[in-house]
Design an enzyme around this catalytic site. Structure first.
Site, PDB file in Angstrom:
ATOM      1  CD  GLU A  99      -2.422  -1.373   2.402  1.00 18.57           C
ATOM      2  OE1 GLU A  99      -2.366   0.084   3.069  1.00 18.57           O
ATOM      3  OE2 GLU A  99      -3.275  -2.774   2.299  1.00 18.57           O
ATOM      4  CG  ASN A 153      -1.087  -7.027  -1.143  1.00 18.56           C
ATOM      5  OD1 ASN A 153      -1.561  -8.091  -1.534  1.00 18.56           O
ATOM      6  ND2 ASN A 153      -1.567  -6.445   0.136  1.00 18.56           N
ATOM      7  CG  HIS A 155      -9.403  -5.854   1.752  1.00 19.31           C
ATOM      8  ND1 HIS A 155     -10.057  -6.915   2.261  1.00 19.31           N
ATOM      9  CD2 HIS A 155      -8.723  -5.552   1.650  1.00 19.31           C
ATOM     10  CE1 HIS A 155      -8.591  -7.711   3.179  1.00 19.31           C
ATOM     11  NE2 HIS A 155      -8.228  -6.258   2.823  1.00 19.31           N
ATOM     12  CD  GLU A 204      -4.848  -7.947   2.372  1.00 21.36           C
ATOM     13  OE1 GLU A 204      -5.728  -6.911   2.999  1.00 21.36           O
ATOM     14  OE2 GLU A 204      -3.055  -7.463   2.278  1.00 21.36           O
ATOM     15  CG  ASP A 235     -12.213  -9.211   2.622  1.00 23.03           C
ATOM     16  OD1 ASP A 235     -11.704  -9.341   4.148  1.00 23.03           O
ATOM     17  OD2 ASP A 235     -12.257  -8.758   2.194  1.00 23.03           O
TER      18      ASP A 235
HETATM   19  O1  G3I Z   1      -5.378  -9.080  20.104  1.00 20.41           O
HETATM   20  C1  G3I Z   1      -4.892  -7.797  19.903  1.00 20.41           C
HETATM   21  C2  G3I Z   1      -4.491  -8.058  21.366  1.00 20.41           C
HETATM   22  O2  G3I Z   1      -4.851  -9.121  22.526  1.00 20.41           O
HETATM   23  C3  G3I Z   1      -2.941  -7.220  21.294  1.00 20.41           C
HETATM   24  O3  G3I Z   1      -3.170  -6.003  23.000  1.00 20.41           O
HETATM   25  C4  G3I Z   1      -3.001  -5.599  20.643  1.00 20.41           C
HETATM   26  C5  G3I Z   1      -1.663  -5.183  20.261  1.00 20.41           C
HETATM   27  O4  G3I Z   1      -1.831  -4.301  19.854  1.00 20.41           O
HETATM   28  O5  G3I Z   1      -3.088  -6.407  19.510  1.00 20.41           O
HETATM   29  C6  G3I Z   1      -4.698  -6.825  19.252  1.00 20.41           C
HETATM   30  O6  G3I Z   1      -4.290  -7.983  17.963  1.00 20.41           O
HETATM   31  C7  G3I Z   1      -4.901  -6.550  17.062  1.00 20.41           C
HETATM   32  C8  G3I Z   1      -4.867  -7.853  15.348  1.00 20.41           C
HETATM   33  O7  G3I Z   1      -5.723  -7.331  14.728  1.00 20.41           O
HETATM   34  C9  G3I Z   1      -6.189  -8.628  15.667  1.00 20.41           C
HETATM   35  O8  G3I Z   1      -7.215  -9.026  16.478  1.00 20.41           O
HETATM   36  C10 G3I Z   1      -4.105  -5.606  16.264  1.00 20.41           C
HETATM   37  O9  G3I Z   1      -4.017  -4.493  17.353  1.00 20.41           O
HETATM   38  C11 G3I Z   1      -4.463  -4.754  15.305  1.00 20.41           C
HETATM   39  O10 G3I Z   1      -3.367  -4.003  14.501  1.00 20.41           O
HETATM   40  C12 G3I Z   1      -4.210  -6.056  14.045  1.00 20.41           C
HETATM   41  O11 G3I Z   1      -5.488  -5.509  12.916  1.00 20.41           O
HETATM   42  C13 G3I Z   1      -4.998  -5.974  11.846  1.00 20.41           C
HETATM   43  C14 G3I Z   1      -4.692  -4.982  10.629  1.00 20.41           C
HETATM   44  O12 G3I Z   1      -4.294  -5.613   9.289  1.00 20.41           O
HETATM   45  C15 G3I Z   1      -3.123  -4.319  10.718  1.00 20.41           C
HETATM   46  O13 G3I Z   1      -2.044  -5.125  11.241  1.00 20.41           O
HETATM   47  C16 G3I Z   1      -5.848  -7.178  11.031  1.00 20.41           C
HETATM   48  O14 G3I Z   1      -6.075  -8.217  11.989  1.00 20.41           O
HETATM   49  C17 G3I Z   1      -5.230  -7.138   9.478  1.00 20.41           C
HETATM   50  O15 G3I Z   1      -6.665  -8.049   9.124  1.00 20.41           O
HETATM   51  C18 G3I Z   1      -5.598  -6.032   8.511  1.00 20.41           C
HETATM   52  O16 G3I Z   1      -5.747  -6.967   7.406  1.00 20.41           O
HETATM   53  C19 G3I Z   1      -4.964  -5.695   6.418  1.00 20.41           C
HETATM   54  C20 G3I Z   1      -4.133  -6.327   5.807  1.00 20.41           C
HETATM   55  O17 G3I Z   1      -2.535  -6.760   6.890  1.00 20.41           O
HETATM   56  C21 G3I Z   1      -2.746  -5.059   4.948  1.00 20.41           C
HETATM   57  N1  G3I Z   1      -4.210  -4.887   3.477  1.00 20.41           N
HETATM   58  C22 G3I Z   1      -5.543  -4.051   4.310  1.00 20.41           C
HETATM   59  C23 G3I Z   1      -6.154  -5.736   5.620  1.00 20.41           C
HETATM   60  C24 G3I Z   1      -7.249  -4.995   6.449  1.00 20.41           C
HETATM   61  O18 G3I Z   1      -6.415  -3.740   6.899  1.00 20.41           O
END
Ligand code: G3I
Length: 593
Positions: A156, A207, A243, A273, A275
């Site tokens: 991105e 990506n 997405h 990705e 969905d």
């Molecule tokens: O669950 C933990 C929590 O226990 C912990 O304390 C906290 C610490 O930061 O993190 C939590 O995990 C979160 C994780 O998702 C699981 O839910 C993270 O905070 C959160 O940042 C993370 O978000 C992810 C996001 O990217 C940012 O990395 C999403 O799951 C993930 O689906 C999303 O994926 C992105 C791709 O990488 C790039 N393209 C877009 C896509 C959607 O945004």
């Protein structure tokens, strides 16, 4: 015995045609990479791979996985001196235990960087940021070398509303705040070069989202890709994140057009990705919306399969139990193929149906002489190779006899010329080789069609010529030392040259018809003669042709030409044959003492 053999064959065919029960079975038959983003115990959460249904569904339904979060900076590099490979290693171990490929995500992103690096960026120089980024990329890629086959190197980097071809990139600590000391797309290029240095065999992807249909963002990305490809930047593909919802973006035509523009650069496309979000009420979607979602999954799967070069479809998660969508798109959810109880939703059957019915794509330009790789026309009896057909046996099937001739149905694969099935030399998705039936002789052109698992490709019309000679090369590259034998049947080579005045047996194809006719796929029982006149040159000098005809004990279509080496020559000499005025390819040599 014969009855048992026939029975086994029928059973085998029956198995080939059985409706696959899983996405993975259907994809393996294409073959196609079908993946899902997955989680282990990153960020300290409970290891999802220990959840029985999570693990069993992931392994059964997919032949590829990607770390949704475990390999991102915030998880894998939590402090400047600490790398946390644990969660990623668990995902790799799971994949290896279940014969799955692994994609890595991601080595550079404007988002989800750990606090330490964001703080560091406030005071660091670009040179210091460059050192941090290089250390990260090389440390992570080396750790997963040979385990991660493809990386989302940069994620991105194009802004959502680029201002045009020379668009500035998205602000980030890696680009301009303070960046790594590069201008324009230089930091993106540098990341790819470091990743390639760390693992030269890994496929490296850029990506992006909102580039699945035509638009300024896609154009800006394409400009960057064209520049990278033109300058030899080590990039191998583009991730279309996908997405999407059920409102029609990207249109099938727009998606196909963008895939084609990327694959035209020699790059692959992965849907990385996917969905398809739909409205939910208390997490529940309506039956109508689930059907609409299934239609969208089927539609985009179809577009990928219709465009060779689109080689992977990966969903962003796989069960509605774990998805980023509800937290990001209020009122939406249920975006994935399996529901929160791991039951297949209509989308699963729709994707399987697409994988079972979307026709393979045959391109006329991908039908080439099996020896010279020259395209453009075919000759009767010519052994040709079909490249890029994106539906076929996942592993190579060698020729088998069907009675006294080579089979024209290999692993449920057939190739037709004007409706006549051609005998196979081998069959493999993406590269099969057959012998053009002699019945095309005298025609202006022939209509070719490919079939796999009962599904027929588009038809292509190929010009027919009386001869299209190509000499087989020892290294199968179409150039260099020819696949030729000295008079004592030893392989001619620099270490085993032929004496001037001696003779070599040259093996070629595309010699045209044979005197007295020839049966498609039959083995030549003895010497014969070509209908057309065959001449030869060695070192540019006319060379006496001692024999030109079928190669005894080899399939009709192999042309053997015994050539006398003119006196006065030594060392590697250009070798060419000419059939009825049509020359073989340049670049073939014969070693002369
Ligand atoms: O669950 C933990 C929590 O226990 C912990 O304390 C906290 C610490 O930061 O993190 C939590 O995990 C979160 C994780 O998702 C699981 O839910 C993270 O905070 C959160 O940042 C993370 O978000 C992810 C996001 O990217 C940012 O990395 C999403 O799951 C993930 O689906 C999303 O994926 C992105 C791709 O990488 C790039 N393209 C877009 C896509 C959607 O945004």
């Amino acid at each position: 015995m014969c009855t048992v053999r026939v029975l086994i064959l029928i059973l085998t065919l029956a198995v080939l045609h059985a409706q696959p029960a899983t996405l993975r079975e259907a994809a393996d038959q294409r073959p196609l990479l079908i993946g899902a983003a997955a989680n282990a115990d990153e960020y300290g959460m409970a290891n999802r791979l220990n959840e029985p249904q999570y693990a069993s569904t992931l392994a059964a339904q997919f032949n590829m996985l990607e770390a949704e979060n475990a390999m991102k900076w915030s998880s894998i590099h939590p402090s400047q001196s600490t790398y946390n490979f644990g969660p990623g290693d668990k995902l790799v171990a799971f994949a290896e235990a279940h014969g799955m490929k692994v994609r890595g995500h991601n080595l550079l992103w404007h988002s989800n960087n750990p606090d330490w690096v964001n703080t560091y960026a406030k005071t660091a120089t670009p040179a210091q940021m460059s050192a941090v980024l290089e250390d990260h990329i090389k440390t992570v890629v080396v750790h997963y070398k040979g385990k991660v086959f493809a990386w989302d190197v940069v994620n991105e980097a194009i802004p959502d509303n680029p201002s045009g071809a020379g668009t500035p990139l998205r602000d980030s600590i890696w680009y301009n705040q303070p960046g790594i000391g590069q201008t324009g797309t230089g930091y993106v290029e540098q990341a790819f070069r470091w990743a390639h240095e760390a693992d030269p065999n890994a496929l490296l992807f850029y990506n992006e989202y909102s580039i699945e249909g035509p638009g300024a963002k896609f154009d800006a990305m394409l400009n960057m890709l064209k520049d990278f490809v033109a300058r030899g930047v080590p990039i191998h593909g583009v991730g279309f994140q996908m997405h999407i919802d059920t409102n029609g973006y990207p249109s099938s035509a727009g998606l196909a057009q963008n895939i084609q523009k990327v694959t035209a650069l020699g790059l692959q496309v992965h849907f990385t990705e996917l969905d398809v979000r739909i409205r939910v009420s208390n997490g529940t979607a309506s039956a109508a919306d689930l059907q609409s979602q299934a239609a969208t999954y089927q539609r985009v799967t179809t577009v990928c399969l219709q465009n060779p070069g689109c080689t992977a479809i990966q969903t962003w998660g796989f069960t509605d139990k774990y998805s980023w969508i509800p937290g990001f798109f209020s009122g939406f959810g249920a975006a994935l193929p399996f529901d929160a109880s791991y039951q297949a939703k209509p989308a699963v059957g729709a994707m399987i149906d697409a994988m079972q019915t979307v026709a393979p794509v045959l391109s006329g330009s991908a039908v080439v002489n099996a020896a010279s790789y020259a395209a453009g026309a075919v000759a009767p009896g010519e052994i040709v190779t079909l490249f890029n057909v994106n539906y076929g046996p996942p592993s190579i099937l060698e020729a088998v006899f069907d009675g006294s001739v080579l089979s024209s149905n290999l692993g449920s694969t057939r190739v037709f010329f004007d409706g006549i099935p051609a005998p196979f030399i081998y069959a493999l998705v993406g590269q099969s080789s057959v012998v053009v039936p002699y019945a095309v002789a005298g025609k202006q052109d022939t209509v070719m069609q490919y079939e796999y698992n009962g599904v027929r490709s588009n038809s292509v019309t190929i010009p027919v010529v009386p001869s299209a000679p190509g000499i087989f090369s020892l290294n199968q590259s179409g150039t260099g030392p020819g696949a030729t034998l000295n008079q004592d049947y030893s392989v001619n080579s620099a270490a085993n040259p032929v004496a001037a005045g001696g003779a070599v047996q040259v093996f070629a194809t595309g010699g045209g018809t044979i005197v007295g006719g020839a049966t498609d796929g039959a083995v030549a029982t003895g010497a014969g003669a070509q209908t057309l006149n065959v001449t030869a040159t060695v070192g540019g000098l006319p060379a006496r042709v001692l024999y030109a005809g079928p190669a005894p004990q080899l399939v009709n279509g192999v042309l053997q030409v015994n050539v006398e080496i003119p006196q006065g020559l030594s060392g590697p000499q250009p070798l060419a044959i000419n059939v009825d005025g049509r020359p073989s390819q340049p670049g073939i040599t014969v070693a002369v003492r």
